[in-house]
Design an enzyme around this catalytic site. Sequence first.
Site, PDB file in Angstrom:
ATOM      1  N   ALA A  53     -51.289   2.119   8.052  1.00  0.00           N
ATOM      2  CA  ALA A  53     -50.658   3.144   8.951  1.00  0.00           C
ATOM      3  C   ALA A  53     -51.103   4.485   8.656  1.00  0.00           C
ATOM      4  CB  ALA A  53     -49.194   3.103   8.922  1.00  0.00           C
ATOM      5  N   LYS A  83     -57.354  -6.522   7.415  1.00  0.00           N
ATOM      6  CA  LYS A  83     -57.367  -4.985   6.720  1.00  0.00           C
ATOM      7  C   LYS A  83     -58.354  -4.930   5.423  1.00  0.00           C
ATOM      8  CE  LYS A  83     -52.602  -3.562   8.084  1.00  0.00           C
ATOM      9  NZ  LYS A  83     -51.263  -3.961   7.603  1.00  0.00           N
TER      10      LYS A  83
END
Length: 813
Positions: free
Chosen positions: A609, A680
């Site tokens: 994030a 990711k």
Amino acid sequence: MKVLKFGGSSVANPENIIKIKNIISTYEDHIILVVSALGGVTDLLLKAGALASSQDQSYKEVLISLEERHLTTIKELLPVTAQSRVLSKVKSEFNILETLLEGAYFIGEITPKLSDKIVSYGELLSSYIISEYLITEHLDAEFKDSRDIIVTHKLNGKNMVNFTSTNANCVDYFKSSNKKITVCPGFIATSEEGVTTTLGRGGSDYTAAIYAAAINADILEIWTDVSGMYTANPKMVKQAKAMPHISYEEAMELSHFGAKVLYPPTIQPVLSKGISIVIKNTFSPNEEGTLITKSKNEKGKTVRGISHIGHIALLSLEGPGMVGIPGISKRFFEVLSLADISVVLITQASSEHSICVGISADDVEHAVHIVNDAFEIEIERGRIKQVIPEKDLAIVALVGDNMKSHQGLSGKMFSTLGKNNVNIRVIAQGASERNISCIIDEKDVKKALNALHEEFFEENIKQLNLFVMGVGNVGAKFLEQIRSQRKFLKENLKLNIRVIGISNSRTMYFDEKGINLNDWQEKLAQGQKADKEKFLELVNTVNLRNSIFVDNTASEDVSTSYSEYLGNSISVVTCNKIACSSSYENYSHLKSLARTYNAPFLFETNVGAGLPIIDTLKHLIASGDKIIRIKAVLSGSLNFVFNNFNEETTFHDVVKQAQEEGYTEPNPKIDLSGVDVMRKILILARESGNILDISDIENKSFLPEVSLNTNNNDDFFASLIQHEPHFQSLFSSAKNANSRLKYVAQFDEGKASVGLQEIPKGHDFYTLEGSDNIVLFYTERYPNQPLIIKGAGAGADVTASGIFADIIRIGNF
Ligand code: ADP
Ligand code: ASP
Ligand code: MG
């Protein structure tokens, strides 16, 4: 004595004419008051002439409305007792005008002589009415027809002022006039044969300058609708500022390159006499305006102004037969000049293979015809190619006295245009080195002027224009953060962030001036139907500088459009991981587009994030470090799940809670199956310089087969309930080993893997709280003690702030 000139908008209506009276009432000196036609009247007279000569009766309607407008002006300005004489004079002038137009109508043609005669009524009527008004206001005023003073003669087929007789007439008349104010029409003159002529569009400025020079006036004041000569046309560039002082040469250069506020020939007569010009605003008379004098701005800025001329066409004469043959350019220019086509800009490549000129688009058909005719023989023999015109172009120029002594200005100019995807067709630098100009597409003019203005004048205030797709959880938070930070960013980081377009899956809404972020929800609800292609088209149509596309969706479809944005030099900021974790080929294609088109492609929020993980990685690599190993807990959602799951809860309930609190993807299986973490670690591995695809990543899933094979959320949740004992056994095994369950991603020696691990007490991962993420970078510089980044790694707020940070990175780019 002073000469004051009031332009079309200053005399457009009675209210404005009263303003003029108030301004001139404060003057003690003798004044020559030169006025233009009432705003827009010259255009209408030309239109009436054109209609009449094409035998279109509607010229009569134009004439009637013009008469109405002048009569109303008289009725509103003059007291009733003074009206009738002036009304009947004006009516009789309109009768003559009607006869002239009838002539054009019946003959079906309009000659330059007749056209001049017709347009002369604009200035004749306005000056007459204003003089009568001033007299009724008890000012010591008179009317004098400029045609009795300014004499023109023909030079190379053009009407030029005969200064010998004009100056003598001026001295004769003005020196002997004992009235305080003499009101004269601008723009019009008489030929030596006594025929009415004009001085060219915008020519009232010139009339005033001719008078000022002839009588050696103290000053020439040009009163208009803006507060001086601006750094750029204020109607195109909102941030433009009036310049307090410029030199004659700079003013001339700016006006020659399109700053309409001053008609270019105006400067010559006053320059030779050293008379200053001041440009003032009729609607804001207390503002300083711009003073134009002979003194150079020695210590002043290098670039003083940016101007442009629209409606330009390019004509290129090319061919092998041109090399080394003298006289080709002479013939080329002669042909154009004889046809009265003025050349605005010239470039010739040193190879002598081509000469390129910029001319008004109005002349282009004629020019092509006569040039091809003139070089007919050479064209037939294949020594010269037929001239090919290019249209819809514009000239943009940087102007300033001190530009010649500075390097790098053109570099800055062209890189600014390049960054904004403005294609430069031709470059020219004036021999005076007082200007650098280039030809670009007309559709890019506004963007080019604003981008250049920002670069050269706005003390680094940079405007970023955002196009935001996806305004759900993250998107809405992002817009809210921009709303509350805008002022701070403008003041402290000199960034002016504007949101121009927004879209959700149902509707989209655009506002070129920037969407008010207090009520975007209502605006969006009333917007047009959402359409990804149309959105892109609108972004390209509004064509703003520093444009950024922001993708807050999780949609694969949206991610496929990045290449089109980047290919148009539009930056892309995204929290959507799909593009960067798609095939390596697509990922590297997007990165290379970003480099080629100078458009940043940023996706910091793809991992952790708002945590600065990718940014740190980039800095490590850029400074020469090498990544050896990465160990990380990268799923805020899985962390939340395993931190809350124990013998007193059920796995199903914890996952449900994570979903409801916004910690998971809309489809929680993407998180729990490990796909999200695979994406990711793939992105981190790629950003570390490795060529890797998702299929290369090992995934030891902790989910039972059944859960992995479900096709919708309901089935998925049902499978969790069914397999509760499986999850409980994972938990108790870890507990018995005095460990905690963490979902770990690793990259080591080119291999990546993800999976659930039992983390013992004392390990960096053991105490990870809530939805926190942690990344350990083992690098050549940090071989044993890793560089650690840790913090909240999920949630709409932190994701939105990560997107925001990417936007600011672009602002500082
Ligand atoms: P007037 O009718 O008073 O002669 P013009 O319309 O001829 O006025 O000239 C004023 C206009 O010139 C302004 O309204 C502005 O739009 C335009 N303009 C173009 N470039 C510039 C500039 N650099 N500074 C000021 N005005 C400019
Ligand atoms: N009225 C003329 C024009 O519109 C001259 C001027 O206003 O300067 O071109
Ligand atoms: Mg003007």
